[in-house]
Design a protein around this motif. Structure first.
Motif, short mmCIF file in Angstrom:
data_model
loop_
_atom_site.label_atom_id
_atom_site.label_comp_id
_atom_site.label_asym_id
_atom_site.label_seq_id
_atom_site.Cartn_x
_atom_site.Cartn_y
_atom_site.Cartn_z
N GLY A 115 0.81 -1.27 -0.05
CA GLY A 115 -0.10 0.02 0.18
C GLY A 115 0.83 1.22 -0.07
N ALA A 116 1.95 1.12 -0.40
CA ALA A 116 3.17 2.26 -0.50
C ALA A 116 3.05 3.28 -1.45
CB ALA A 116 4.42 1.98 -0.07
N GLY A 117 2.07 2.70 -2.60
CA GLY A 117 2.20 3.45 -3.86
C GLY A 117 3.42 3.07 -4.86
N ASP A 118 3.97 2.01 -4.41
CA ASP A 118 5.04 1.54 -5.25
C ASP A 118 5.02 0.27 -6.00
OD1 ASP A 118 4.54 -0.16 -3.28
OD2 ASP A 118 6.75 -0.37 -2.48
N GLY A 119 3.71 0.28 -6.78
CA GLY A 119 3.41 -1.01 -7.36
C GLY A 119 3.97 -0.85 -8.91
N VAL A 120 3.91 -1.81 -9.61
CA VAL A 120 4.43 -2.25 -10.74
C VAL A 120 4.47 -1.06 -11.95
CG1 VAL A 120 2.62 -3.48 -12.29
CG2 VAL A 120 5.15 -3.93 -12.56
N VAL A 121 3.24 -0.34 -11.80
CA VAL A 121 3.02 0.90 -12.86
C VAL A 121 4.09 1.89 -12.57
CG1 VAL A 121 0.59 0.17 -13.39
CG2 VAL A 121 1.20 1.76 -11.73
N VAL A 122 4.50 1.96 -11.39
CA VAL A 122 5.12 3.18 -11.04
C VAL A 122 6.76 2.83 -11.49
CG1 VAL A 122 6.50 4.33 -9.01
CG2 VAL A 122 3.95 3.88 -8.95
N SER A 123 7.17 1.50 -11.23
CA SER A 123 8.38 1.10 -11.89
C SER A 123 8.52 1.08 -13.20
CB SER A 123 8.55 -0.58 -11.40
OG SER A 123 7.79 -1.27 -11.95
N ARG A 124 7.25 1.11 -13.92
CA ARG A 124 7.55 1.08 -15.44
C ARG A 124 7.31 2.80 -15.88
NH1 ARG A 124 4.90 -4.39 -16.70
NH2 ARG A 124 6.66 -5.60 -16.27
N GLY A 125 7.49 3.59 -15.16
CA GLY A 125 7.47 4.93 -15.41
C GLY A 125 6.16 6.14 -14.90
N HIS A 126 5.15 5.43 -14.55
CA HIS A 126 4.11 6.24 -14.22
C HIS A 126 4.46 7.11 -13.15
CE1 HIS A 126 0.03 7.10 -12.36
NE2 HIS A 126 -0.49 6.76 -13.43
N PRO A 127 3.85 8.06 -12.90
CA PRO A 127 4.25 9.00 -11.60
C PRO A 127 3.82 8.52 -10.48
CG PRO A 127 3.02 10.56 -13.45
CD PRO A 127 3.07 8.70 -13.61
N PRO A 128 4.67 8.85 -9.14
CA PRO A 128 4.22 8.22 -7.77
C PRO A 128 2.78 8.41 -7.46
CG PRO A 128 6.40 9.67 -7.59
CD PRO A 128 5.74 9.82 -9.20
N ILE A 129 2.42 7.20 -6.92
CA ILE A 129 0.79 7.12 -6.42
C ILE A 129 0.86 7.13 -5.07
CG2 ILE A 129 -1.12 5.37 -6.63
CD1 ILE A 129 0.16 4.25 -9.06
N PRO A 130 0.06 8.01 -4.58
CA PRO A 130 -0.32 8.01 -3.09
C PRO A 130 -1.09 6.87 -2.53
CG PRO A 130 -2.06 9.34 -4.36
CD PRO A 130 -1.27 8.81 -5.34
N PRO A 131 -0.78 6.55 -1.34
CA PRO A 131 -1.29 5.34 -0.73
C PRO A 131 -2.61 5.65 -0.52
CG PRO A 131 0.32 6.43 0.62
CD PRO A 131 0.43 7.08 -0.62
N LEU A 132 -3.46 4.58 -0.28
CA LEU A 132 -4.81 4.97 0.23
C LEU A 132 -4.79 5.28 1.63
CD1 LEU A 132 -6.51 1.78 -1.47
CD2 LEU A 132 -6.90 4.22 -2.11
N PRO A 133 -5.77 6.15 2.11
CA PRO A 133 -5.82 6.62 3.53
C PRO A 133 -6.11 5.23 4.47
CG PRO A 133 -7.53 7.62 2.12
CD PRO A 133 -6.71 6.64 1.19
N ALA A 134 -5.44 5.29 5.80
CA ALA A 134 -5.77 4.21 6.47
C ALA A 134 -6.98 4.10 7.12
CB ALA A 134 -4.52 4.29 7.63
N ASP A 135 -7.97 5.52 7.25
CA ASP A 135 -9.08 5.50 7.79
C ASP A 135 -10.03 4.87 6.88
OD1 ASP A 135 -11.46 6.47 9.41
OD2 ASP A 135 -11.72 7.89 7.90
N PRO A 136 -10.83 3.74 7.24
CA PRO A 136 -11.51 2.92 6.62
C PRO A 136 -12.77 3.84 5.87
CG PRO A 136 -11.47 1.82 8.41
CD PRO A 136 -10.74 3.05 8.67
N ALA A 137 -13.26 4.60 6.32
CA ALA A 137 -14.38 5.42 5.80
C ALA A 137 -13.86 6.25 4.82
CB ALA A 137 -15.12 6.32 6.92
N ARG A 138 -12.63 6.89 4.72
CA ARG A 138 -11.97 7.84 3.68
C ARG A 138 -11.47 6.67 2.66
NH1 ARG A 138 -7.44 11.04 5.33
NH2 ARG A 138 -7.64 11.48 3.56
N SER A 139 -10.98 5.83 2.99
CA SER A 139 -10.62 4.56 1.90
C SER A 139 -11.70 4.07 1.11
CB SER A 139 -10.00 3.34 2.66
OG SER A 139 -8.51 3.58 3.11
#
Length: 138
Positions: free
Chosen positions: A76-100
């Motif tokens: 959940g750190a925003g470091d998925g495979v799309v980022v390793s292939r050039g996509h701009p960094p992705i924010p993690p989902l919020p830890a608060d379940p209602a916001r998620s």
């Protein structure tokens, strides 16, 4: 033989039938109309969500792996495979379940919304899984 000739003549005559009329486009719903099931869907998305149990967490982990891991990564750190292939960094989902749950449905980060792919229970399952991931993060 004569029947075959008559049948052939009748079939040939069918060629000139008029086309069926095209249906009119649907009218816009009246002002203030609410889609069917909207109240139930809103109720299902309201906090605190379904009870948290092992089944819900397992479902959340499964749905997260399918829909979220490519972008947000396994932790959940925003470091998925799309980022390793050039996509701009992705924010993690919020830890608060209602916001998620809200973030999953509309994808506040601007990528693909999951409202049409994950029903309310699955969104809560993913949100609870994300909550567990964030608690376990160092």
């Amino acid at each position: 033989m004569r029947r075959a000739g008559v049948l052939l003549l009748l079939l040939a005559a069918c060629d000139g039938w008029p086309e069926s009329p095209k249906p009119a486009p649907p009218a816009a719903p009246p002002e203030g109309a609410v889609p069917r099931g909207a109240a139930a869907r809103a109720r299902d998305l309201a906090a605190p969500g379904p009870p948290v149990d092992a089944g819900l967490l397992a479902r959340g982990a499964d749905r997260y792996a399918i829909h979220c891991t490519p972008c947000h990564g396994a932790r959940g750190a925003g470091d998925g495979v799309v980022v390793s292939r050039g996509h701009p960094p992705i924010p993690p989902l919020p830890a608060d379940p209602a916001r998620s749950v809200a973030a999953i449905g509309t994808n506040l980060g601007g990528a693909h919304a999951m409202a049409d792919k994950l029903d309310p229970r699955d969104r809560w399952a993913v949100a609870r899984h994300v909550e567990a991931l964030m608690r376990a993060a160092p």
